[in-house]
Design a protein around this motif. Structure first.
Motif, PDB file in Angstrom:
ATOM      1  N   LYS A 299       0.837  -1.199   0.000  1.00  0.00           N
ATOM      2  CA  LYS A 299       0.000   0.000   0.000  1.00  0.00           C
ATOM      3  C   LYS A 299       0.875   1.254   0.000  1.00  0.00           C
ATOM      4  O   LYS A 299       0.630   2.199  -0.760  1.00  0.00           O
ATOM      5  CB  LYS A 299      -0.921  -0.006   1.229  1.00  0.00           C
ATOM      6  N   ARG A 300       1.890   1.267   0.845  1.00  0.00           N
ATOM      7  CA  ARG A 300       2.759   2.446   0.949  1.00  0.00           C
ATOM      8  C   ARG A 300       3.637   2.611  -0.295  1.00  0.00           C
ATOM      9  O   ARG A 300       3.894   3.737  -0.735  1.00  0.00           O
ATOM     10  CB  ARG A 300       3.636   2.335   2.196  1.00  0.00           C
ATOM     11  N   LEU A 301       4.082   1.498  -0.876  1.00  0.00           N
ATOM     12  CA  LEU A 301       4.890   1.598  -2.097  1.00  0.00           C
ATOM     13  C   LEU A 301       4.054   2.136  -3.250  1.00  0.00           C
ATOM     14  O   LEU A 301       4.559   2.901  -4.082  1.00  0.00           O
ATOM     15  CB  LEU A 301       5.465   0.229  -2.453  1.00  0.00           C
ATOM     16  N   LYS A 302       2.795   1.744  -3.307  1.00  0.00           N
ATOM     17  CA  LYS A 302       1.925   2.287  -4.362  1.00  0.00           C
ATOM     18  C   LYS A 302       1.787   3.802  -4.209  1.00  0.00           C
ATOM     19  O   LYS A 302       1.835   4.540  -5.194  1.00  0.00           O
ATOM     20  CB  LYS A 302       0.555   1.620  -4.300  1.00  0.00           C
ATOM     21  N   GLN A 303       1.602   4.256  -2.975  1.00  0.00           N
ATOM     22  CA  GLN A 303       1.541   5.695  -2.736  1.00  0.00           C
ATOM     23  C   GLN A 303       2.838   6.359  -3.173  1.00  0.00           C
ATOM     24  O   GLN A 303       2.826   7.394  -3.857  1.00  0.00           O
ATOM     25  CB  GLN A 303       1.297   5.975  -1.255  1.00  0.00           C
ATOM     26  N   ALA A 304       3.957   5.754  -2.790  1.00  0.00           N
ATOM     27  CA  ALA A 304       5.263   6.348  -3.091  1.00  0.00           C
ATOM     28  C   ALA A 304       5.496   6.445  -4.591  1.00  0.00           C
ATOM     29  O   ALA A 304       5.863   7.506  -5.117  1.00  0.00           O
ATOM     30  CB  ALA A 304       6.369   5.519  -2.432  1.00  0.00           C
ATOM     31  N   TYR A 305       5.289   5.339  -5.318  1.00  0.00           N
ATOM     32  CA  TYR A 305       5.563   5.326  -6.759  1.00  0.00           C
ATOM     33  C   TYR A 305       4.640   6.283  -7.511  1.00  0.00           C
ATOM     34  O   TYR A 305       5.059   6.960  -8.455  1.00  0.00           O
ATOM     35  CB  TYR A 305       5.409   3.915  -7.316  1.00  0.00           C
ATOM     36  N   SER A 306       3.369   6.324  -7.109  1.00  0.00           N
ATOM     37  CA  SER A 306       2.415   7.202  -7.778  1.00  0.00           C
ATOM     38  C   SER A 306       2.801   8.675  -7.613  1.00  0.00           C
ATOM     39  O   SER A 306       2.818   9.448  -8.572  1.00  0.00           O
ATOM     40  CB  SER A 306       1.012   6.948  -7.218  1.00  0.00           C
ATOM     41  N   ILE A 307       3.142   9.061  -6.381  1.00  0.00           N
ATOM     42  CA  ILE A 307       3.474  10.464  -6.118  1.00  0.00           C
ATOM     43  C   ILE A 307       4.833  10.824  -6.716  1.00  0.00           C
ATOM     44  O   ILE A 307       5.017  11.925  -7.262  1.00  0.00           O
ATOM     45  CB  ILE A 307       3.433  10.734  -4.599  1.00  0.00           C
ATOM     46  N   LEU A 308       5.799   9.899  -6.646  1.00  0.00           N
ATOM     47  CA  LEU A 308       7.107  10.172  -7.249  1.00  0.00           C
ATOM     48  C   LEU A 308       6.986  10.347  -8.754  1.00  0.00           C
ATOM     49  O   LEU A 308       7.679  11.196  -9.351  1.00  0.00           O
ATOM     50  CB  LEU A 308       8.068   9.032  -6.914  1.00  0.00           C
TER      51      LEU A 308
ATOM     52  N   GLU B 237      10.390   4.879 -14.753  1.00  0.00           N
ATOM     53  CA  GLU B 237      10.829   3.944 -13.721  1.00  0.00           C
ATOM     54  C   GLU B 237       9.754   3.741 -12.661  1.00  0.00           C
ATOM     55  O   GLU B 237       9.432   2.599 -12.290  1.00  0.00           O
ATOM     56  CB  GLU B 237      12.109   4.470 -13.066  1.00  0.00           C
ATOM     57  N   TYR B 238       9.174   4.842 -12.184  1.00  0.00           N
ATOM     58  CA  TYR B 238       8.179   4.718 -11.117  1.00  0.00           C
ATOM     59  C   TYR B 238       6.853   4.172 -11.637  1.00  0.00           C
ATOM     60  O   TYR B 238       6.148   3.443 -10.930  1.00  0.00           O
ATOM     61  CB  TYR B 238       7.975   6.064 -10.414  1.00  0.00           C
ATOM     62  N   ASN B 239       6.495   4.500 -12.878  1.00  0.00           N
ATOM     63  CA  ASN B 239       5.285   3.910 -13.456  1.00  0.00           C
ATOM     64  C   ASN B 239       5.449   2.397 -13.626  1.00  0.00           C
ATOM     65  O   ASN B 239       4.523   1.627 -13.377  1.00  0.00           O
ATOM     66  CB  ASN B 239       4.954   4.561 -14.807  1.00  0.00           C
ATOM     67  N   ASP B 240       6.630   1.964 -14.069  1.00  0.00           N
ATOM     68  CA  ASP B 240       6.897   0.532 -14.200  1.00  0.00           C
ATOM     69  C   ASP B 240       6.829  -0.156 -12.839  1.00  0.00           C
ATOM     70  O   ASP B 240       6.299  -1.266 -12.709  1.00  0.00           O
ATOM     71  CB  ASP B 240       8.287   0.299 -14.821  1.00  0.00           C
TER      72      ASP B 240
ATOM     73  N   ALA C  14       4.283  -3.151 -11.593  1.00  0.00           N
ATOM     74  CA  ALA C  14       4.798  -4.387 -10.991  1.00  0.00           C
ATOM     75  C   ALA C  14       4.115  -4.681  -9.661  1.00  0.00           C
ATOM     76  O   ALA C  14       3.819  -5.839  -9.342  1.00  0.00           O
ATOM     77  CB  ALA C  14       6.312  -4.285 -10.803  1.00  0.00           C
ATOM     78  N   ILE C  15       3.871  -3.631  -8.873  1.00  0.00           N
ATOM     79  CA  ILE C  15       3.186  -3.814  -7.589  1.00  0.00           C
ATOM     80  C   ILE C  15       1.786  -4.381  -7.813  1.00  0.00           C
ATOM     81  O   ILE C  15       1.352  -5.320  -7.142  1.00  0.00           O
ATOM     82  CB  ILE C  15       3.090  -2.474  -6.824  1.00  0.00           C
ATOM     83  N   TYR C  16       1.070  -3.821  -8.778  1.00  0.00           N
ATOM     84  CA  TYR C  16      -0.290  -4.291  -9.041  1.00  0.00           C
ATOM     85  C   TYR C  16      -0.296  -5.735  -9.529  1.00  0.00           C
ATOM     86  O   TYR C  16      -1.162  -6.525  -9.157  1.00  0.00           O
ATOM     87  CB  TYR C  16      -0.979  -3.387 -10.057  1.00  0.00           C
ATOM     88  N   LYS C  17       0.668  -6.075 -10.364  1.00  0.00           N
ATOM     89  CA  LYS C  17       0.747  -7.460 -10.847  1.00  0.00           C
ATOM     90  C   LYS C  17       1.011  -8.419  -9.685  1.00  0.00           C
ATOM     91  O   LYS C  17       0.431  -9.506  -9.609  1.00  0.00           O
ATOM     92  CB  LYS C  17       1.857  -7.589 -11.890  1.00  0.00           C
TER      93      LYS C  17
END
Length: 570
Positions: A322-331, A346-349, A353-356
Motif C-alpha cells: 500500500k505504501r509503495l503504491k503511494q510512493a511510486y504514484s506520487i514520485l 521507472e516509477y510507473n513501471d 509491478a506492484i499491481y501485478k
C-alpha cells in the motif's frame, strides 16, 4: 508472541515519552489554528493534568500484565508447550496452527471458554501474520472464530473485543471495508478499559476511520478519529494513538481539498511519530504532505520531502505494498513536473509491478484502483502543466501517457481473461452436472468417430463396461483413493486385461483417466457449492479420492483448463 510485543512497546514508549513531552511546548504555540489541533491539545492537557498516563505506564513497566488463561493445569501446560513449538518452516507452522486448533476443541469440551478462544485466536494470528502467510487457513479459522465469539459473553472471554479487532483488521487489509467495519464496531466500548493493555477500542476506531475514508465518507471517518482524541481511555501507547488520530484527520483534510490544514495537522505530530517505528504510517503522512503540496503547485516544497515516502515505505512491515503504491504514484507525479522522463517511466513501471504482484496475493480491486488513480482528471492536470514547460517536459508527459495506456491495456486484457475464465467455469459446471450415462455415451460417440472399424468395442466389452460403470458409480466408489485396476478386477472377478481393453475401446481413455474424470466431476460440484467454501483445496482433493495435491491439480487443470483455486474464485 504477545509478551514480546508488550516488551517491545514498553521499550518504545520509554524512549518516545520524554521526546513527546518535550514537544508539547512547541506544539502549544501552534494549537490555535484549527479545531482538531485544539482538541488534540485538550486531550494532552487532560492526560497530563494528574499524570494518570505516566503513573499507569510506570506500574506497567514494573509489574507488566498478568494474564490467567485457564486454571486447568494440564491444559495450561499443553497450551504453553504448543506456544513454544518452533515455526521455522511451513510444515512446523502448520503443525503449530493445527495443534492450537485441536487444543481449542479440547478446551471447548472441558468448558474452558477462555482457553478455547485464546487458542483459536492465536491460530488465526499465526496463519495470517506469519511469513509466508496462509490466508486460506487464516480465513477458514476466522469464520469459526467469528461464529464462536457471537455466542460468548465478554465476562467469559475478556479478550473478546481484541479478537474482534484482529478479525476486522484482517478484512481491512483485504479491502473488504464493510465486513471490517461490522467486526471492528464490536471491538468498541464506551466502558473504561479492563487493563492498561486493552487497546482494542482505540485501535478499532482508528481502522474504522480509515475504512470510511476509503469509502469516501469523510464526515464519518472524521468522527471516529476525533472519538479517539475524546476518549478517556488510559491505555498503553496512548500518546501515539493521539498523534496518529490527528495525522489521520490531516489526511482526511487533504482528501477534502483542505491542503493547508492537512499540512498543519501532519507537521504538528510528525517529529514525535518519527521517533517510533510505525514506518508505514510515517510514509503515509509524507504522502499526504506531498499530495497537498502538489495540489497547491508548490513543487519546490514537495521536492524536499518526496523521497521520504519511498524511504519509509520500504521499511514498513505492516502493509508495504500500500505504501509503495503511494510512493511510486506520487514520485511519478513529481518527476513529471521536473521533466525527468527516465524517473517517470521507472516509477510507473514499479507501480505496474506492484499491481501485478498483488493480483496473485489479493484481488483485482488493486488494478481497479490503479485505473481510477490514472483517470482523465489526472491526465488533464498534467497536460496543463506541460504547456508551460520545456520540450523535455513535453516528452515526459508523452511517456507518462504511454504508461497510462499500457496500464489500460493490461486492465482490458485482464478483464477479457476473467470473462473467458468465467465461461470456462460455467462450461465445466454444466459438464459436471450432466447425467453420467449421457457423458459416457457422448464420449463413446466422439471416440468411435475417430477410430477404425476394428477398434470398435465388441458386445462382450460393452457388457464388461456396463459392469465397470455400475461398480464405479455405486456408492461413488471412484472416491476410493485405493481404487486400482487390480482391485476393480478382483471385485468384478474379471481379468484386468479385459477391463483395460473395455475401458480403452468404449471410452478412448486409460483406467486412470477414466476414474479421475469422475473424481474431477465430483470436485467441480463441491467447489461450485457455497456451503463447501470452508473446505480447503487439499480437503476437496482428499474427499474425491486423490492421494496427493499434485495429481489433483494436474488432472483438474488438464480436464477443466483451470486450477482448482481459479475455478473456486470464478
Amino acid at each position: 508472541m504477545f509478551t514480546k510485543i508488550h516488551c517491545h512497546i514498553r521499550k518504545l514508549i520509554s524512549v518516545m515519552l520524554p521526546l513527546f513531552l518535550c514537544n508539547l511546548l512547541t506544539f502549544a504555540q501552534n494549537s490555535d489554528g484549527y479545531p482538531e489541533l485544539q482538541l488534540y491539545q485538550r486531550t494532552l492537557d487532560a492526560e497530563n493534568a494528574d499524570s494518570a498516563y505516566h503513573k499507569a505506564f510506570t506500574v506497567y513497566q514494573k509489574e507488566g500484565t498478568k494474564k490467567t488463561i485457564t486454571t486447568n493445569k494440564l491444559l495450561d501446560k499443553r497450551y504453553h508447550e504448543i506456544i513454544n513449538l518452533p515455526q521455522n518452516n511451513d510444515n512446523q507452522l502448520l503443525i503449530k496452527i493445527n495443534r492450537l486448533q485441536e487444543l481449542s476443541m479440547n478446551a471447548n469440551g472441558e468448558g474452558e471458554i477462555n482457553l478455547e478462544l485464546e487458542a483459536l485466536t492465536r491460530s488465526f494470528s499465526l496463519a495470517f501474520w506469519s511469513v509466508p502467510c496462509n490466508y486460506g487457513k487464516a480465513f477458514t479459522i476466522a469464520i469459526a472464530l467469528e461464529k464462536r465469539l457471537s455466542t460468548v459473553e465478554e465476562s467469559h472471554y475478556p479478550d473478546k473485543r481484541t479478537s474482534y479487532f484482529m478479525l476486522g483488521e484482517a478484512y481491512y487489509l483485504f479491502r473488504d471495508f464493510d465486513k471490517s467495519i461490522s467486526l471492528l464496531q464490536k471491538a468498541i466500548t464506551e466502558k473504561p478499559p479492563r487493563s492498561f493493555t486493552d487497546c482494542a477500542s482505540l485501535n478499532a476506531r482508528k481502522i474504522i476511520g480509515i475504512c470510511y475514508a476509503n469509502k469516501g465518507k469523510m464526515d464519518i471517518s472524521d468522527y471516529y478519529f476525533k472519538s479517539i482524541l475524546k476518549s478517556k481511555d488510559i491505555v498503553l501507547n496512548r500518546p501515539v494513538q493521539n498523534a496518529v488520530a490527528l495525522s489521520n484527520l490531516g489526511c482526511n483534510a487533504m482528501l477534502k481539498g483542505e491542503y493547508d490544514k492537512a499540512i498543519s495537522l501532519d507537521l504538528a505530530v510528525l517529529p514525535f511519530l518519527k521517533q517510533g517505528d510505525d514506518y508505514g504510517h510515517i510514509a503515509g503522512m509524507y504522502a499526504c504532505q506531498c499530495q497537498s503540496y502538489f495540489s497547491k503547485n508548490n513543487f519546490a516544497q514537495m521536492g524536499m520531502v518526496v523521497d521520504s515516502i519511498l524511504f519509509y515505505a520500504n521499511k514498513d512491515q505492516y502493509n508495504r505494498n500500500k505504501r509503495l503504491k503511494q510512493a511510486y504514484s506520487i514520485l511519478a507525479k513529481y518527476h513529471v513536473t521536473t521533466g525527468d522522463i527516465e524517473k517517470v517511466q521507472e516509477y510507473n513501471d514499479s507501480l505496474v509491478a506492484i499491481y501485478k504482484r498483488e493480483e496473485t496475493l489479493f484481488s483485482s480491486q488493486y488494478i481497479l484502483q490503479a485505473q481510477q488513480e490514472a483517470g482523465t482528471k489526472e491526465l488533464q492536470i498534467r497536460n496543463e502543466q506541460i504547456k508551460a514547460e520545456h520540450n523535455r517536459f513535453v516528452a515526459g508527459l508523452i511517456l507518462s501517457i504511454i504508461s497510462i495506456l499500457a496500464l489500460s491495456v493490461i486492465f482490458y486484457l485482464y478483464r477479457r481473461k476473467q470473462t473467458a475464465f468465467r465461461l470456462l467455469v460455467e462450461k465445466n459446471r454444466q459438464w459436471a452436472q450432466q447425467a453420467t450415462d449421457d457423458v459416457i455415451g457422448k464420449e463413446q460417440e466422439e471416440y468411435s468417430d475417430k477410430t477404425m472399424i476394428h477398434h470398435k468395442p465388441t458386445k462382450e466389452e460393452m457388457q464388461i463396461m456396463e459392469q465397470i460403470k455400475t461398480f464405479i458409480l455405486a456408492d461413488k466408489n471412484y472416491k476410493n483413493p485405493d481404487l486400482t485396476m487390480e482391485l476393480l478386477a478382483s471385485k468384478l472377478h474379471i481379468n484386468r486385461k479385459y477391463i483395460s481393453s473395455a475401458i480403452n475401446k468404449v471410452t478412448g481413455k486409460n483406467f486412470n483417466t477414466y476414474i479421475n474424470e469422475y473424481r474431477i466431476q465430483e470436485a467441480i460440484r463441491i467447489l461450485s457449492s457455497p456451503e463447501h467454501n470452508i473446505i480447503t483445496i487439499d480437503g476437496v482433493a482428499e474427499m474425491v479420492g486423490f492421494n496427493n495435491r499434485k495429481s489433483f491439480y494436474e488432472y483438474f487443470k488438464k480436464i477443466t483448463g483451470l486450477t482448482p483455486s481459479h475455478f473456486r474464485k470464478k
